[in-house]
Design an enzyme around this catalytic site. Structure first.
Site, mmCIF file in Angstrom:
data_model
loop_
_atom_site.group_PDB
_atom_site.id
_atom_site.type_symbol
_atom_site.label_atom_id
_atom_site.label_comp_id
_atom_site.label_asym_id
_atom_site.label_seq_id
_atom_site.Cartn_x
_atom_site.Cartn_y
_atom_site.Cartn_z
ATOM 1 N N GLU A 16 0.879 -1.166 0.000
ATOM 2 C CA GLU A 16 0.000 0.000 0.000
ATOM 3 C C GLU A 16 0.910 1.207 0.000
ATOM 4 O O GLU A 16 1.614 1.458 0.983
ATOM 5 C CB GLU A 16 -0.904 0.042 1.235
ATOM 6 C CG GLU A 16 -1.892 1.193 1.137
ATOM 7 C CD GLU A 16 -2.286 1.780 2.477
ATOM 8 O OE1 GLU A 16 -1.553 1.617 3.459
ATOM 9 O OE2 GLU A 16 -3.351 2.406 2.547
ATOM 10 N N HIS A 23 -11.152 -0.858 2.789
ATOM 11 C CA HIS A 23 -11.718 -0.473 4.092
ATOM 12 C C HIS A 23 -11.461 0.994 4.419
ATOM 13 O O HIS A 23 -11.959 1.507 5.433
ATOM 14 C CB HIS A 23 -11.109 -1.359 5.182
ATOM 15 C CG HIS A 23 -9.650 -1.149 5.292
ATOM 16 N ND1 HIS A 23 -8.742 -1.546 4.317
ATOM 17 C CD2 HIS A 23 -8.911 -0.520 6.218
ATOM 18 C CE1 HIS A 23 -7.535 -1.181 4.645
ATOM 19 N NE2 HIS A 23 -7.607 -0.558 5.799
HETATM 20 O O1 TEU Z 1 -3.886 3.465 5.369
HETATM 21 C C1 TEU Z 1 -2.985 4.539 5.292
HETATM 22 C C2 TEU Z 1 -3.599 5.552 4.482
HETATM 23 O O2 TEU Z 1 -2.980 5.984 3.550
HETATM 24 C C3 TEU Z 1 -5.016 5.944 4.723
HETATM 25 O O3 TEU Z 1 -5.328 5.931 6.102
HETATM 26 C C4 TEU Z 1 -5.136 7.352 4.199
HETATM 27 O O4 TEU Z 1 -4.060 8.092 4.737
HETATM 28 C C5 TEU Z 1 -6.389 8.028 4.637
HETATM 29 O O5 TEU Z 1 -7.464 7.140 4.580
HETATM 30 C C6 TEU Z 1 -6.573 9.200 3.663
HETATM 31 O O6 TEU Z 1 -7.868 9.747 3.851
HETATM 32 C C7 TEU Z 1 -3.399 2.345 6.067
HETATM 33 C C8 TEU Z 1 -4.611 1.509 6.439
HETATM 34 O O7 TEU Z 1 -5.269 1.099 5.222
HETATM 35 C C9 TEU Z 1 -5.515 2.371 7.281
HETATM 36 O O8 TEU Z 1 -6.738 1.690 7.568
HETATM 37 C C10 TEU Z 1 -4.785 2.703 8.581
HETATM 38 O O9 TEU Z 1 -5.564 3.622 9.320
HETATM 39 C C11 TEU Z 1 -3.413 3.333 8.297
HETATM 40 O O10 TEU Z 1 -2.685 2.719 7.251
HETATM 41 C C12 TEU Z 1 -2.526 3.202 9.530
HETATM 42 O O11 TEU Z 1 -2.177 1.844 9.684
#
Ligand code: TEU
Ligand code: CA
Length: 536
Positions: free
Chosen positions: A241, A314
């Protein structure tokens, strides 16, 4: 044609908290997932990605891990997990777990030790810095609009957290940390887990003098070590990601020559329709721009890498709400969006409920929103927009939208739980639910099942070269070519019909989202969100 198994994968993401509750506590669990594996298999899925189910205090619903080697009790036991893995493998379904190693929970034993003092052996497992000129060590802010630095009075230092302050960042410069993580990864891979989705993986190496914390100086070194010591020996599939990469930067992580990750999600298209990409700040959605970005990534990785294709997860609301028409043309727009994406080259990722064209809930009061990104934004949103407009924006683009429990049927509890759900159920569950979708002709579910089958069986769709032929706002037309054979994808990315000169001579419809699609006439009628895959 033989290929790495990640190119054959059709991945279904499960958010365990919201998937299926088997013991009436209102929280989805592992036994609930096991009870739905035949449903997942019948859809044509061969790989599942499960969001974190490790022990966690749930400050960020599992993305704050307090024990990497054990299962959260609300989901079940490690034995339940092993049984789920076995039941998946029996059905030819592989399992990817979520690897969240940029940070841990502040309740992880490592951090509890680290916080005890500067001379604690675990101190350097995390990133502690002295104040600079009496203030923060640098200007970084967290992903949830807090400062990225939390003051610790007892030691007179700050610790870094790029997300909530309950998610302290691990210090990957410490070889002990790298060893701990590699040992943990092998613990799951040795158990039979087939790979990982790697959470914010391009943040693990930091250059503290940089403006923003991503893609630090040692990122490739750390990933290559994981690849050599963990991923490659187990033939594991990995998908990173990573936000904000260009295709070339993505290739540095995923090219087979790099020896790092199999795939990396690119999310650039998901920022279309958000002012400066900012959630809660919607602007005019431009389908031409959206499609051009997807095409850019097709060209960018062509022949050198492999796309990870997604429209929901999610962290995202339902794609029909953002890019389609949830009221008037839910079915048509859901299936058009599916065709646009699945017709392209890459591994497709499907988020729970997307296969049935689920749409967002309506948040009627602030306390229905439980995600930390939503609640952290509350003071600003309330002050700036007032409650009504704030709730409208939350109902359009909060992470809570995608975390509403699955609607398995149209009953009061949606077949999700016998108890009281941890979060509100979908307001539209009576009309839109799995049971209705499975039984209805021409439903979104049935379309996805046919589309997935075609995607898996058709080598042109799997390996074909991509070429965008038209994207002028009237219709999208692109072709896929493989070993001299061609397919066309043509679709109308709009809620109005159009009549065009047919842009091809002969063809056979392989799949269409209108049951009476017709390409025999001189001109071609495209109804709202009409989509077809045509063999020419
Ligand atoms: O997501 C990181 C992330 O890039 C998103 O949270 C994004 O910054 C945000 O939704 C923008 O609006 C990952 C996971 O997918 C997320 O669920 C976690 O909250 C985050 O990392 C921390 O682990
Ligand atoms: Ca439960």
């Amino acid at each position: 044609m033989e290929c790495d198994w990640y190119k054959d994968a059709v991945v279904y993401q499960i958010y365990p908290k919201s998937f299926c509750d088997s013991n009436g506590d209102g929280i989805g669990d592992i036994n609930g997932i096991i009870s739905k594996l035949d449903y997942i298999k019948d859809l044509g899925i061969n790989t599942v990605w499960i969001s974190p189910c490790y022990k966690s205090p749930n400050a960020d619903f599992g993305y704050d891990i307090s024990d990497y080697r054990d299962i959260a009790p609300e989901y079940g036991t490690l034995d339940d997990f092993k049984r789920m893995l076995d039941e998946m493998h029996k059905r030819g379904i592989r399992l990817l777990m979520d690897l969240v190693v940029n940070h841990t929970s502040d309740e992880h034993e490592w951090f509890i030790e680290s916080k005890k003092g500067r001379d604690n052996p675990y101190r350097d497992y995390y990133i502690w810095k002295d104040p600079v000129n009496g203030a923060y060590p640098n200007s970084w802010s967290s992903g949830f609009n807090e400062s990225a630095w939390e003051w610790d009075e007892s030691s007179g230092q700050y610790y870094l957290h790029l997300f909530t302050k309950k998610q302290p960042d691990l210090n990957w410069e410490n070889p002990k940390v790298r060893q701990e993580i590699e040992d943990m990864v092998n613990y799951w891979l040795d158990m039979g887990v087939d790979g990982f989705r790697c959470d914010v993986i391009n943040l693990i190496s930091k250059d503290f003098s940089a403006k923003i914390p991503d893609n630090g100086p040692h990122l490739h070194e750390y990933l290559h070590s994981l690849y050599l010591n963990c991923f490659e020996p187990h033939n594991a599939m990995t998908v990173g990601e990573v936000w904000g990469l260009t295709p070339d930067e993505s290739l540095e992580l995923t090219s087979p020559l790099a020896g790092e990750l199999s795939l990396a999600f690119q999310f650039e298209h998901l920022s279309v329709g958000r002012q400066d990409g900012k959630r809660f700040f919607p602007c005019e959605f431009d389908p031409v721009k959206f499609t051009d970005i997807l095409a850019k990534w097709q060209y960018g990785l062509n022949g050198r890498g492999w796309n990870a294709l997604c429209m929901e997860n999610h962290d995202q609301p339902r794609c029909v709400n953002r890019f389609g028409s949830p009221e008037k043309y839910r079915r048509e727009s859901a299936t058009m969006l599916a065709t646009l994406l699945y017709g392209m080259q890459g591994t497709v990722f499907l988020y729970e409920g997307q296969e049935c064209g689920f749409i967002n809930p309506v948040f009627n009061s602030y306390d229905e929103c439980l995600d930390v990104e939503t609640t952290d934004a509350y003071p600003y949103m309330m002050k700036t927009f007032g409650e009504k407009e704030m709730l409208r924006r939350y109902s359009f683009d909060s992470r809570d939208c995608g975390r509403i429990p699955m609607s398995w049927n149209g009953t009061e509890n949606a077949g999700f739980t016998e108890g009281k759900s941890w979060i509100k159920l979908n307001d539209f569950r009576k009309e839109v639910n799995v049971e209705t979708e499975i039984n209805a002709d021409n439903s979104v579910y049935r379309y996805y099942r046919n589309l997935i089958k075609l995607k898996k069986e058709n080598d042109i769709l799997k390996f074909g070269e991509f070429c965008l032929l038209n994207n002028d706002g009237r219709f999208v037309l692109y072709e896929r070519t493989f070993e001299g054979k061609k397919l066309l994808v043509i679709l109308r990315f709009s809620d109005t019909p159009i009549e065009i000169k047919k842009p091809f001579e002969f063809g056979k419809i392989l799949l269409s989202n209108y049951s009476d699609a017709d390409i025999e006439k001189e001109t071609l009628r495209l109804r709202p969100y009409e989509a077809m895959i045509i063999e020419i």
